[in-house]
Design an enzyme around this catalytic site. Sequence first.
Site, mmCIF file in Angstrom:
data_model
loop_
_atom_site.group_PDB
_atom_site.id
_atom_site.type_symbol
_atom_site.label_atom_id
_atom_site.label_comp_id
_atom_site.label_asym_id
_atom_site.label_seq_id
_atom_site.Cartn_x
_atom_site.Cartn_y
_atom_site.Cartn_z
ATOM 1 N N HIS A 70 44.968 40.173 49.075
ATOM 2 C CA HIS A 70 43.873 40.785 48.326
ATOM 3 C C HIS A 70 42.604 39.950 48.500
ATOM 4 O O HIS A 70 42.672 38.728 48.688
ATOM 5 C CB HIS A 70 44.215 40.855 46.833
ATOM 6 C CG HIS A 70 45.599 41.370 46.551
ATOM 7 N ND1 HIS A 70 46.709 40.539 46.525
ATOM 8 C CD2 HIS A 70 46.043 42.624 46.275
ATOM 9 C CE1 HIS A 70 47.779 41.264 46.254
ATOM 10 N NE2 HIS A 70 47.416 42.526 46.107
ATOM 11 N N HIS B 156 46.006 32.932 40.858
ATOM 12 C CA HIS B 156 44.856 32.636 41.713
ATOM 13 C C HIS B 156 43.543 32.522 40.952
ATOM 14 O O HIS B 156 42.542 32.087 41.526
ATOM 15 C CB HIS B 156 44.744 33.698 42.820
ATOM 16 C CG HIS B 156 44.288 33.129 44.127
ATOM 17 N ND1 HIS B 156 44.445 33.793 45.328
ATOM 18 C CD2 HIS B 156 43.693 31.950 44.446
ATOM 19 C CE1 HIS B 156 43.953 33.062 46.309
ATOM 20 N NE2 HIS B 156 43.486 31.941 45.803
ATOM 21 N N ASP C 183 40.191 39.738 46.069
ATOM 22 C CA ASP C 183 39.874 39.163 44.753
ATOM 23 C C ASP C 183 38.374 39.126 44.473
ATOM 24 O O ASP C 183 37.862 38.170 43.889
ATOM 25 C CB ASP C 183 40.465 37.749 44.625
ATOM 26 C CG ASP C 183 41.985 37.753 44.665
ATOM 27 O OD1 ASP C 183 42.586 38.824 44.458
ATOM 28 O OD2 ASP C 183 42.577 36.688 44.901
ATOM 29 N N HIS D 294 42.907 37.131 37.865
ATOM 30 C CA HIS D 294 43.340 36.680 39.194
ATOM 31 C C HIS D 294 42.858 37.624 40.294
ATOM 32 O O HIS D 294 42.981 37.290 41.478
ATOM 33 C CB HIS D 294 44.859 36.467 39.256
ATOM 34 C CG HIS D 294 45.698 37.715 39.302
ATOM 35 N ND1 HIS D 294 47.040 37.677 39.638
ATOM 36 C CD2 HIS D 294 45.427 39.014 39.060
ATOM 37 C CE1 HIS D 294 47.540 38.901 39.601
ATOM 38 N NE2 HIS D 294 46.587 39.729 39.241
ATOM 39 N N ASP E 195 51.304 35.613 48.325
ATOM 40 C CA ASP E 195 51.473 37.024 48.674
ATOM 41 C C ASP E 195 50.746 37.389 49.962
ATOM 42 O O ASP E 195 50.823 38.531 50.422
ATOM 43 C CB ASP E 195 51.112 37.957 47.517
ATOM 44 C CG ASP E 195 49.629 38.084 47.218
ATOM 45 O OD1 ASP E 195 48.802 37.852 48.108
ATOM 46 O OD2 ASP E 195 49.292 38.432 46.074
ATOM 47 N N GLU F 216 50.264 31.654 42.998
ATOM 48 C CA GLU F 216 50.966 32.937 42.832
ATOM 49 C C GLU F 216 52.438 32.879 43.230
ATOM 50 O O GLU F 216 53.049 33.921 43.491
ATOM 51 C CB GLU F 216 50.243 34.070 43.586
ATOM 52 C CG GLU F 216 48.826 34.350 43.087
ATOM 53 C CD GLU F 216 48.759 35.088 41.749
ATOM 54 O OE1 GLU F 216 49.820 35.500 41.246
ATOM 55 O OE2 GLU F 216 47.629 35.249 41.214
ATOM 56 N N ASP G 232 47.372 31.981 48.715
ATOM 57 C CA ASP G 232 48.135 32.851 47.829
ATOM 58 C C ASP G 232 49.390 33.253 48.584
ATOM 59 O O ASP G 232 49.306 33.814 49.687
ATOM 60 C CB ASP G 232 47.287 34.075 47.467
ATOM 61 C CG ASP G 232 47.940 34.998 46.455
ATOM 62 O OD1 ASP G 232 49.169 35.162 46.504
ATOM 63 O OD2 ASP G 232 47.207 35.578 45.630
ATOM 64 N N ASP H 157 45.478 35.607 51.712
ATOM 65 C CA ASP H 157 45.822 36.467 50.581
ATOM 66 C C ASP H 157 46.023 37.892 51.078
ATOM 67 O O ASP H 157 45.448 38.298 52.089
ATOM 68 C CB ASP H 157 44.657 36.437 49.574
ATOM 69 C CG ASP H 157 45.030 36.822 48.158
ATOM 70 O OD1 ASP H 157 45.930 37.649 47.979
ATOM 71 O OD2 ASP H 157 44.386 36.297 47.226
#
Length: 303
Positions: free
Chosen positions: A127, A98, A129, A142, A230, A273, A228, A125
């Site tokens: 997260h 990412h 980030d 990332h 995830d 990712e 992303d 996502d």
Amino acid sequence: MPPILELIGAPTDIGASVRGAGMGPDALRVADIAGTLVRLGFEVHDAGNLAGPATPWAAPTDGLRHLEETVAWNRAVYDAVDAALGAGRMPLMMGGDHSLAIGSISAVAWHARQRRQTLRVLWLDAHTDVNTHGTSPSGNIHGMPVACLLGHGPAALTGWSGERAALTPDAIRFLGIRSVDADEKRAIRAQGLRVFDMRHLDEHGMRNTMTEALQDVDDDTHLHVSFDLDCLDPADAPGVGTGVRGGPTYREMQLCMEMIADTGRLGSLDVVELNPALDVRNRTAEVAVELIESLLGKSTLVR
């Protein structure tokens, strides 16, 4: 006429914590991303994979891991996305990790400014980030792209859009968030970022959450999705480097993507990712392609 889609592969794990994301673009090709989108009615141009430095897997320097190499990869991504938008095509950047969103979204921000469009970014996502070199426990970049895009990263990774910050805090909406460091929580509050975390999704449902996230998207908006993988629950998408339990289900993400498509304002996309080394028989890539189909307009019935 639908836009020509430009597939841009960025095969690197330069900003990641584990090896494998560099194989993501070719895993999407194995899952027939180009053929799938052609059958959906798009003209697709696969620009192939960008070239860049190998990942040295070195220790962080001044809180940053692989800064020089990350800059090189993001410059390549910036140039490719810039060229695609300049040619009137819709860039679909296939990562890689990412951190590559720094180059991608910086190019999109420059074009949106030139066209006097409002830029809205949906950051899908687990997260947020928004770490910086001073707060990241790992130095992995990332975990820092949003901070860089907001103008809070190292000088080498900010200012690429013509302004120090490619994004203002009100330009980005986060969805699916469930793993946030303590310093990130403080940064989110201080900057007034709009975060629709998993509690919000649990309490309000995907439909109401997306209605909130998309409420100010209009005909003058360039909508960019930075996806992303995830963001999904690992039960549906095991092939990611930093999976976190308790994410949106496959059906919830289908609704998310269909509601984005309904706006008609999608102008660019990151898919990042994907880590085939941690996947099961390319299942996560196949899920990604199905969700990209929905994002680009596929639905069960004509709507």
